[in-house]
Design a protein around this motif. Sequence first.
Motif, PDB file in Angstrom:
ATOM      1  N   ILE A 234      21.189  42.486  52.800  1.00 25.44           N
ATOM      2  CA  ILE A 234      20.851  43.881  52.221  1.00 25.44           C
ATOM      3  C   ILE A 234      19.993  44.369  51.082  1.00 25.44           C
ATOM      4  CG2 ILE A 234      23.135  44.457  53.790  1.00 25.44           C
ATOM      5  CD1 ILE A 234      24.157  45.337  51.495  1.00 25.44           C
ATOM      6  N   TYR A 235      19.315  45.686  51.406  1.00 19.25           N
ATOM      7  CA  TYR A 235      19.497  45.565  49.886  1.00 19.25           C
ATOM      8  C   TYR A 235      18.764  47.206  50.470  1.00 19.25           C
ATOM      9  CZ  TYR A 235      14.348  45.471  51.057  1.00 19.25           C
ATOM     10  OH  TYR A 235      13.058  45.107  51.224  1.00 19.25           O
ATOM     11  N   TYR A 236      18.369  48.185  49.448  1.00 21.08           N
ATOM     12  CA  TYR A 236      17.668  49.522  50.117  1.00 21.08           C
ATOM     13  C   TYR A 236      17.518  50.008  48.446  1.00 21.08           C
ATOM     14  CZ  TYR A 236      21.851  51.099  46.948  1.00 21.08           C
ATOM     15  OH  TYR A 236      22.484  51.477  45.752  1.00 21.08           O
ATOM     16  N   ILE A 237      16.622  50.912  49.388  1.00 16.99           N
ATOM     17  CA  ILE A 237      15.095  51.433  48.249  1.00 16.99           C
ATOM     18  C   ILE A 237      16.323  52.638  48.006  1.00 16.99           C
ATOM     19  CG2 ILE A 237      12.938  52.749  47.854  1.00 16.99           C
ATOM     20  CD1 ILE A 237      12.725  50.201  48.914  1.00 16.99           C
ATOM     21  N   VAL A 238      16.279  53.339  46.769  1.00 16.63           N
ATOM     22  CA  VAL A 238      16.952  54.689  46.416  1.00 16.63           C
ATOM     23  C   VAL A 238      16.683  55.957  46.607  1.00 16.63           C
ATOM     24  CG1 VAL A 238      17.840  53.172  44.523  1.00 16.63           C
ATOM     25  CG2 VAL A 238      15.924  54.672  44.305  1.00 16.63           C
ATOM     26  N   LYS A 239      17.368  56.535  46.770  1.00 16.95           N
ATOM     27  CA  LYS A 239      16.932  58.134  46.611  1.00 16.95           C
ATOM     28  C   LYS A 239      15.491  58.546  46.297  1.00 16.95           C
ATOM     29  CE  LYS A 239      18.632  62.464  49.098  1.00 16.95           C
ATOM     30  NZ  LYS A 239      19.473  62.676  49.551  1.00 16.95           N
ATOM     31  N   ASP A 240      16.650  58.552  44.543  1.00 13.47           N
ATOM     32  CA  ASP A 240      16.260  59.363  43.377  1.00 13.47           C
ATOM     33  C   ASP A 240      16.292  57.856  42.394  1.00 13.47           C
ATOM     34  OD1 ASP A 240      15.005  61.625  43.814  1.00 13.47           O
ATOM     35  OD2 ASP A 240      17.648  62.157  44.427  1.00 13.47           O
ATOM     36  N   LEU A 241      14.856  57.388  41.917  1.00 10.74           N
ATOM     37  CA  LEU A 241      14.739  56.458  40.734  1.00 10.74           C
ATOM     38  C   LEU A 241      15.661  56.874  39.356  1.00 10.74           C
ATOM     39  CD1 LEU A 241      13.918  53.935  39.925  1.00 10.74           C
ATOM     40  CD2 LEU A 241      11.643  55.396  39.321  1.00 10.74           C
ATOM     41  N   PRO A 242      16.593  56.088  39.034  1.00  9.16           N
ATOM     42  CA  PRO A 242      17.251  56.087  37.771  1.00  9.16           C
ATOM     43  C   PRO A 242      16.648  55.952  36.144  1.00  9.16           C
ATOM     44  CG  PRO A 242      18.912  54.726  39.210  1.00  9.16           C
ATOM     45  CD  PRO A 242      17.330  54.880  40.142  1.00  9.16           C
ATOM     46  N   ASP A 243      17.385  56.963  35.746  1.00  9.57           N
ATOM     47  CA  ASP A 243      16.636  57.593  34.777  1.00  9.57           C
ATOM     48  C   ASP A 243      16.565  56.298  33.787  1.00  9.57           C
ATOM     49  OD1 ASP A 243      15.670  60.567  35.115  1.00  9.57           O
ATOM     50  OD2 ASP A 243      17.686  61.102  33.619  1.00  9.57           O
ATOM     51  N   ASP A 244      17.514  55.619  33.610  1.00  8.49           N
ATOM     52  CA  ASP A 244      17.261  54.451  32.431  1.00  8.49           C
ATOM     53  C   ASP A 244      17.157  52.701  32.938  1.00  8.49           C
ATOM     54  OD1 ASP A 244      19.207  53.912  34.973  1.00  8.49           O
ATOM     55  OD2 ASP A 244      20.777  53.108  34.176  1.00  8.49           O
ATOM     56  N   VAL A 245      16.356  53.134  34.485  1.00  8.34           N
ATOM     57  CA  VAL A 245      15.444  52.343  35.636  1.00  8.34           C
ATOM     58  C   VAL A 245      13.807  51.964  35.394  1.00  8.34           C
ATOM     59  CG1 VAL A 245      15.133  50.947  37.431  1.00  8.34           C
ATOM     60  CG2 VAL A 245      16.997  51.313  36.755  1.00  8.34           C
ATOM     61  N   ARG A 246      14.125  54.134  35.364  1.00  8.79           N
ATOM     62  CA  ARG A 246      12.799  54.260  34.707  1.00  8.79           C
ATOM     63  C   ARG A 246      11.503  54.154  33.520  1.00  8.79           C
ATOM     64  NH1 ARG A 246       9.808  58.141  37.465  1.00  8.79           N
ATOM     65  NH2 ARG A 246      12.419  59.088  38.176  1.00  8.79           N
ATOM     66  N   LYS A 247      12.752  54.401  32.689  1.00 12.37           N
ATOM     67  CA  LYS A 247      12.584  54.266  30.874  1.00 12.37           C
ATOM     68  C   LYS A 247      12.099  52.589  30.363  1.00 12.37           C
ATOM     69  CE  LYS A 247      14.467  54.557  26.902  1.00 12.37           C
ATOM     70  NZ  LYS A 247      15.329  54.907  25.780  1.00 12.37           N
ATOM     71  N   ALA A 248      13.178  51.454  31.299  1.00 18.56           N
ATOM     72  CA  ALA A 248      12.573  49.851  31.102  1.00 18.56           C
ATOM     73  C   ALA A 248      11.565  50.045  31.814  1.00 18.56           C
ATOM     74  CB  ALA A 248      13.778  49.824  31.854  1.00 18.56           C
ATOM     75  N   GLY A 249      11.736  50.181  33.301  1.00 25.96           N
ATOM     76  CA  GLY A 249      10.196  50.118  33.721  1.00 25.96           C
ATOM     77  C   GLY A 249       9.200  50.575  33.249  1.00 25.96           C
ATOM     78  N   ARG A 250       8.944  51.584  32.671  1.00 25.04           N
ATOM     79  CA  ARG A 250       7.508  51.456  32.083  1.00 25.04           C
ATOM     80  C   ARG A 250       7.652  50.825  30.405  1.00 25.04           C
ATOM     81  NH1 ARG A 250       7.915  58.105  32.332  1.00 25.04           N
ATOM     82  NH2 ARG A 250       7.128  58.459  34.758  1.00 25.04           N
ATOM     83  N   ALA A 251       8.227  51.008  29.987  1.00 28.24           N
ATOM     84  CA  ALA A 251       8.327  50.032  28.723  1.00 28.24           C
ATOM     85  C   ALA A 251       7.960  48.333  28.952  1.00 28.24           C
ATOM     86  CB  ALA A 251       9.767  50.136  27.491  1.00 28.24           C
ATOM     87  N   THR A 252       8.691  47.984  30.179  1.00 30.53           N
ATOM     88  CA  THR A 252       7.862  47.295  30.787  1.00 30.53           C
ATOM     89  C   THR A 252       6.843  46.527  30.438  1.00 30.53           C
ATOM     90  OG1 THR A 252      10.344  46.195  31.364  1.00 30.53           O
ATOM     91  CG2 THR A 252       8.167  44.574  31.482  1.00 30.53           C
ATOM     92  N   ALA A 253       6.430  48.087  31.367  1.00 30.43           N
ATOM     93  CA  ALA A 253       4.776  47.402  31.623  1.00 30.43           C
ATOM     94  C   ALA A 253       3.913  47.580  31.052  1.00 30.43           C
ATOM     95  CB  ALA A 253       4.497  49.215  33.226  1.00 30.43           C
ATOM     96  N   LYS A 254       4.380  48.422  29.840  1.00 25.78           N
ATOM     97  CA  LYS A 254       3.653  48.718  28.723  1.00 25.78           C
ATOM     98  C   LYS A 254       3.549  46.961  27.915  1.00 25.78           C
ATOM     99  CE  LYS A 254       2.590  52.958  28.438  1.00 25.78           C
ATOM    100  NZ  LYS A 254       0.755  53.178  28.751  1.00 25.78           N
ATOM    101  N   SER A 255       4.496  46.421  27.803  1.00 27.74           N
ATOM    102  CA  SER A 255       5.005  45.311  26.710  1.00 27.74           C
ATOM    103  C   SER A 255       3.974  44.120  27.460  1.00 27.74           C
ATOM    104  CB  SER A 255       6.188  45.390  26.645  1.00 27.74           C
ATOM    105  OG  SER A 255       6.425  44.444  26.211  1.00 27.74           O
ATOM    106  N   PHE A 256       3.563  43.869  28.982  1.00 33.48           N
ATOM    107  CA  PHE A 256       3.301  43.458  29.241  1.00 33.48           C
ATOM    108  C   PHE A 256       1.662  43.490  29.522  1.00 33.48           C
ATOM    109  CE2 PHE A 256       7.497  41.259  30.666  1.00 33.48           C
ATOM    110  CZ  PHE A 256       7.381  40.470  31.059  1.00 33.48           C
ATOM    111  N   GLY A 257       1.473  44.681  29.415  1.00 32.56           N
ATOM    112  CA  GLY A 257      -0.167  44.928  29.448  1.00 32.56           C
ATOM    113  C   GLY A 257      -0.498  45.078  30.904  1.00 32.56           C
TER     114      GLY A 257
END
Length: 400
Positions: A234-257
């Motif tokens: 089981i897994y699910y797509i979230v209704k709304d992306l949590p702010d802490d995951v959004r922040k971590a994801g965006r930072a990771t994208a920048k770090s990895f170029g």
Amino acid sequence: MKNVVFISPHFPTNYWQFCRELRNNGMNVLGIGDAPYDELMPELKDSLTEYYKVGSLEDYEQVYRAVGYFIFKYGRIDWLESNNEYWLERDAQLRTDFHITSGFQVEDMPRIKYKSKMKAYYQAVGIPTARYCLVEDRKGCEKFIKEVGWPVVVKPDNGVGASHTYKLSDEKELEDFLENKRLEGVCYIMEEFIRAEVNSYDAIIDSKGEPIFETGNVTPMSIMDIVNEEDNSIYYIVKDLPDDVRKAGRATAKSFGVKSRFVHFEFFRLTQDQEGMGKKGDVVALEVNMRPCGGFSPDMMNFANSADVYKIWADMIAFDRAEAPEGEHAYCAYAGRRDGKDFVLSHDQLLEKYDSALRMVGRIPDVLSGAMGNQMYVAVFSTKKEMDRFYSDVLKCRKK
């Protein structure tokens, strides 16, 4: 008109939709695959400008010649992509060899394929990572385990999904891994065990490294356990992306170029305080995947976000922008039943009870069933309470 080479457009079976949207944007979509042309879905045939069949996608020389043929016939290749973890290194080699600069090159592969090398890029933006060692011999393993304690997790440093991943809880299991389960010639990484659920950041990133679509999923059950114990999935797509995951994801994208890609970054959300990692509820690093989340996740993202990620991705390729989706958000749940279990509700009973919520129902190909189960159900719900009830109905078994 841009020329786009799409590797393996026939598998996964839903990937023809990437090709359709590229074609709708006026591109030459040039497919390379190992399936006979007559066996391709009609929708895929209609989405391709031309298809080149190779005897095996594993044979680099055959795929290299196919790309060369397309260049001879159509001119310079602007994009080459498979959106598939299995072919990431092959894609990079082809881009490097043919000077296709719109994606990752061979030199980029270590930091995005080797779990040990990913850690520095997470740490560079302040995201904690699990302690680790590379598996060389028993002595080194025992020294590491003395430092972090049991259990530990071992997995290929360069691996796909949860295959050949094991949780080791004592000396006997360590010995069994070293003597029987470790693949010859494969470098393994050993990590401290993190008590957490997996939260992902899924995004389509433009050429400037900025997200033009964002969502995420939650996997309450360990994929490692699902594979090794042949459990339901089981897994699910979230209704709304949590702010802490959004922040971590965006930072990771920048770090990895990351630029001009569909990505699936995995994080742990701690389910208890853990020394050296953080407090219960904190988001910490797991691993990056520079491609869409697997299986039917792209379709599930669409259902959850009133969106079309196939079109958004193709618009990113063609125009480096896309219209933000507007519409209702919901939870989109995936449940994969494992054959041979005595479920309380039959398949037909589930179809009747959840008729209005179900969006996809079908059998999972054997090659994907290890992590996804054998019979899948995808359904949409406005509340988590409704989704949890669905999971209970799908997975509940009779007691032996």
